[in-house]
Scaffold this motif. Structure first.
Motif, PDB file in Angstrom:
ATOM      1  N   TYR A 143       0.813  -1.204   0.000  1.00 22.25           N
ATOM      2  CA  TYR A 143       0.000   0.000   0.000  1.00 22.25           C
ATOM      3  C   TYR A 143       0.853   1.264   0.000  1.00 22.25           C
ATOM      4  CZ  TYR A 143      -3.560   3.434   1.069  1.00 22.25           C
ATOM      5  OH  TYR A 143      -4.385   4.521   1.013  1.00 22.25           O
ATOM      6  N   GLN A 183       0.450   5.219   0.439  1.00 25.35           N
ATOM      7  CA  GLN A 183      -0.589   6.069   1.005  1.00 25.35           C
ATOM      8  C   GLN A 183      -1.097   7.119   0.022  1.00 25.35           C
ATOM      9  OE1 GLN A 183       0.181   7.787   4.893  1.00 25.35           O
ATOM     10  NE2 GLN A 183      -1.803   8.816   4.788  1.00 25.35           N
ATOM     11  N   SER A 193      -3.240   0.253  -4.550  1.00 26.23           N
ATOM     12  CA  SER A 193      -3.495   1.311  -3.581  1.00 26.23           C
ATOM     13  C   SER A 193      -4.681   2.179  -3.993  1.00 26.23           C
ATOM     14  CB  SER A 193      -2.257   2.182  -3.418  1.00 26.23           C
ATOM     15  OG  SER A 193      -1.131   1.367  -3.154  1.00 26.23           O
ATOM     16  N   THR A 243      -8.037   2.448  -1.727  1.00 25.28           N
ATOM     17  CA  THR A 243      -8.456   3.754  -1.219  1.00 25.28           C
ATOM     18  C   THR A 243      -9.861   4.111  -1.713  1.00 25.28           C
ATOM     19  OG1 THR A 243      -6.142   4.413  -1.365  1.00 25.28           O
ATOM     20  CG2 THR A 243      -7.736   6.164  -0.960  1.00 25.28           C
ATOM     21  N   GLU A 286      -3.499  -0.877   6.754  1.00 21.91           N
ATOM     22  CA  GLU A 286      -2.773   0.374   6.554  1.00 21.91           C
ATOM     23  C   GLU A 286      -3.738   1.561   6.495  1.00 21.91           C
ATOM     24  OE1 GLU A 286      -2.375  -2.470   5.003  1.00 21.91           O
ATOM     25  OE2 GLU A 286      -0.371  -2.713   4.142  1.00 21.91           O
ATOM     26  N   ILE A 287      -4.880   1.374   5.819  1.00 19.60           N
ATOM     27  CA  ILE A 287      -5.854   2.466   5.725  1.00 19.60           C
ATOM     28  C   ILE A 287      -6.626   2.574   7.039  1.00 19.60           C
ATOM     29  CG2 ILE A 287      -7.980   3.204   4.586  1.00 19.60           C
ATOM     30  CD1 ILE A 287      -6.919   2.079   1.988  1.00 19.60           C
ATOM     31  N   ILE A 290      -4.729   4.246  10.161  1.00 17.85           N
ATOM     32  CA  ILE A 290      -4.543   5.698  10.014  1.00 17.85           C
ATOM     33  C   ILE A 290      -5.865   6.443  10.208  1.00 17.85           C
ATOM     34  CG2 ILE A 290      -3.980   7.538   8.361  1.00 17.85           C
ATOM     35  CD1 ILE A 290      -1.987   5.632   7.084  1.00 17.85           C
TER      36      ILE A 290
END
Ligand SMILES: C[C@@H](O)[C@H](NC(=O)OP(=O)(O)OC[C@H]1O[C@@H](n2cnc3c(N)ncnc32)[C@H](O)[C@@H]1O)C(=O)O
Ligand SMILES: [Fe+2]
Length: 540
Positions: free
Chosen positions: A187, A189, A224, A228, A372-373, A376
């Motif tokens: 991933y 960002q 990614s 997202t 990861e998403i 955060i």
């Protein structure tokens, strides 16, 4: 009774034949493969004009019927590209006049939903309609399909298409991104932008292209980008589910064939005990059968169109059409177990702090999105919510008392506000009282904005009336900003929320809110700004 439907809002031409019981007898299509640079409206129009006669023959063959067996001609009236739409309308008129049968122009977006309901068991779903031209979260309320949320700039299909075009991967981008994404799990960002039930993809597009220019691999970027964009879509759908308390989600439109998007929504629905539906791939993207079927419904309830009324509508809105064939099943969704409410962001529990009634807001991990998403988002939103609640107080706006914040567990404990959500208040008081509250509301929002506080999810469920005073909750999507754009979007979320929940008085309410707002902020250009944002998010 047989309906022949002609589709051609963009680059795909489609012809379908459907009977009045919803049996699909034929659905054939042909897409224009554009040269570099995307779709040209005029080329699409020529492609339709050339292809429609051929496709009609093919469809009649598939259905094993003669052209004279057709009882109704249906066509997509909009939204779409002007020249393409006119080409389709001309073909439909010629055919209907030649056969001496009625003609009916239908809304393309509603056709995507209705073919979804026809080909699945969805009855009264929250629909996520995702395609090259549109991204909308739709729910049937008070006789029409209402748009609860939508993109504020480009559609998600367009995001994928434009990305692929920019990096030289070809068209359409959706399937290419899906294929490449499977080859990576790294991933990178990227910006994640949701505003209540609305979303924005243009910043995401620019950022992804920039990462490519800086040397990131296409596989990683496709992965990614999907993670997202689809997490954003799933989040707003979850918010709509919670908002409407419906227990079905229908995914439709060209992007609906994407397996990862399907997976995310299905996980989210599972957690709520809601049913998830997606039509067979053939009926996700633009097709003639969906137009033929909506033609049947429109004809049954509204009759045919006069030939003079068959002009196209380039910006035909989903909520412009009366939908008498739909029945609302009301609210059915119940939060599981001991949870008071299960939202798109957090689980809410009622609790006690000494003798104090409290709310525990726990931002649990969402299984549909990658760690990861998830990590955060949860962390930053807990922090931001606490900070904004505090700052709002400094501006003289009431917010709950904060009792505890735990960044590790991602929980906030706050005072339980004993009162009534504004959307219910508006239903239970008279017009004069409504206006009085609206003036107060405008003043409060003005104070927030004067302090550089953007609420981020300014719906009538997030404002509570307690002892005649307005208390603001749920700042998790908020931010600090003095940009007029952000203020405009904030107010637009409120406007739409009023339109969707307090239909009859929404116009007057919003006018009074804005009058008070302008008095407090002196922000005279705000009305123009709101109009501009509204116009921008309509079909482009
Ligand atoms: C107004 C009308 O013209 C427009 N129709 C439209 O955009 O075509 P549709 O067939 O519904 O959707 C095409 C979009 O669907 C995307 N798509 C196709 N396969 C995909 C996949 N596997 N993953 C993600 N996106 C995919 C394409 O990249 C493209 O953006 C609309 O419904 O907004
Ligand atoms: Fe479409």
């Amino acid at each position: 009774m047989l309906s022949l439907g002609i589709e051609g809002t963009a680059e795909k031409t489609g012809v379908g034949i459907v009977d009045n019981n919803g049996n699909i007898l034929a659905s054939v299509g042909e897409a224009l493969i554009p040269q570099a640079g995307g779709i040209h409206p005029r080329e699409a129009a020529e492609h339709h004009a050339k292809t429609i006669p051929k496709l009609i023959k093919k469809a009649l063959n598939e259905a094993k019927i003669d052209i004279h067996d057709i009882d109704l001609v249906s066509f997509s009236k909009g939204p779409g590209l002007g020249p393409a739409l006119r080409s389709v309308a001309t073909a439909a008129r010629t055919l209907a006049l030649g056969l001496k049968v009625p003609i009916v122009g239908v809304n393309h977006c509603i056709a995507h939903i209705e073919i979804g309901r026809l080909t699945t068991s969805a009855e009264d779903p929250v629909s996520l309609y995702v395609s090259g031209g549109n991204t909308q979260i739709i729910s049937f309320e008070e006789g029409r399909y209402r748009v609860l949320g939508e993109t504020l700039d480009i559609a998600v299909g367009n995001l994928l298409d434009q990305f692929c075009r920019e990096v030289g991967l070809g068209h359409p981008g959706g399937p290419i991104v899906e294929k490449l994404a499977k080859k990576s799990s790294k991933y990178i960002q990227l910006p994640y932008t949701v505003k209540g039930m609305d979303l924005s993809f243009s910043g995401l597009l620019t950022a992804t292209i920039r990462k490519y220019e800086k040397g990131a691999s296409l596989e990683d970027l496709c992965y990614s980008l999907q993670e997202t964009a689809f997490s954003m879509l799933t989040e707003v759908t979850e918010r709509a589910l919670e908002h409407t308390k419906k227990d079905e989600v229908l995914l439709c439109g060209g992007v609906a064939v994407n397996k990862r998007l399907q997976e995310m929504l299905s996980i989210m629905c599972d957690e709520h005990g809601a049913e998830f539906y997606v039509p067979p791939a053939k009926y996700c993207g633009d097709n003639g059968a969906m137009i033929a079927w909506l033609g049947q419904l429109m004809y049954k309830y509204h009759g045919g169109d006069d030939i003079e009324n068959t002009t196209v509508i380039q910006r035909y809105r989903t909520d412009e059409v009366d939908v008498p064939w739909m029945k609302s099943l009301g609210s059915r969704l119940k939060p599981p177990g001991n949870i008071t409410a299960k939202g798109a962001e957090a689980n809410i529990y009622k609790s006690k702090w000494n003798d104090y009634d409290t709310i525990v807001k726990e931002r649990i991990p969402k299984k549909y999105r990658i760690k990861e998403i998830d990590e955060i988002l949860r962390k930053s939103r807990v922090k931001r919510e606490a900070k904004l609640i505090h700052e709002a107080k400094k501006q003289g706006v009431l917010t709950p008392l904060l009792l505890d914040i735990n960044l590790k567990k991602k929980t906030i404990v706050m005072e339980y506000i004993k009162g009534k959500a504004l959307k219910d208040v508006f239903h239970s008081i008279n017009y004069k009282e409504c206006i009085k509250i609206c003036k107060k509301l405008g003043k409060c929002i003005g104070k927030l904005h004067n302090g550089g506080i953007i609420h981020g999810d300014l719906t009538t469920s997030n404002i509570i009336l307690r002892d005649g005073k307005l208390v603001f909750i749920d700042f998790g999507l908020g931010q600090f900003s003095n940009e007029i754009e952000d203020k405009g979007v904030d107010l637009l979320v409120l406007k739409k929320s009023l339109e969707n929940t307090n239909f009859n008085i929404s116009d007057k309410c919003f006018k009074n809110i804005m009058k008070a707002y302008i008095e407090v902020t002196g922000e005279k250009e705000i009305m123009e700004k709101i109009k501009e944002i509204e116009a921008r998010r309509r079909y482009t």
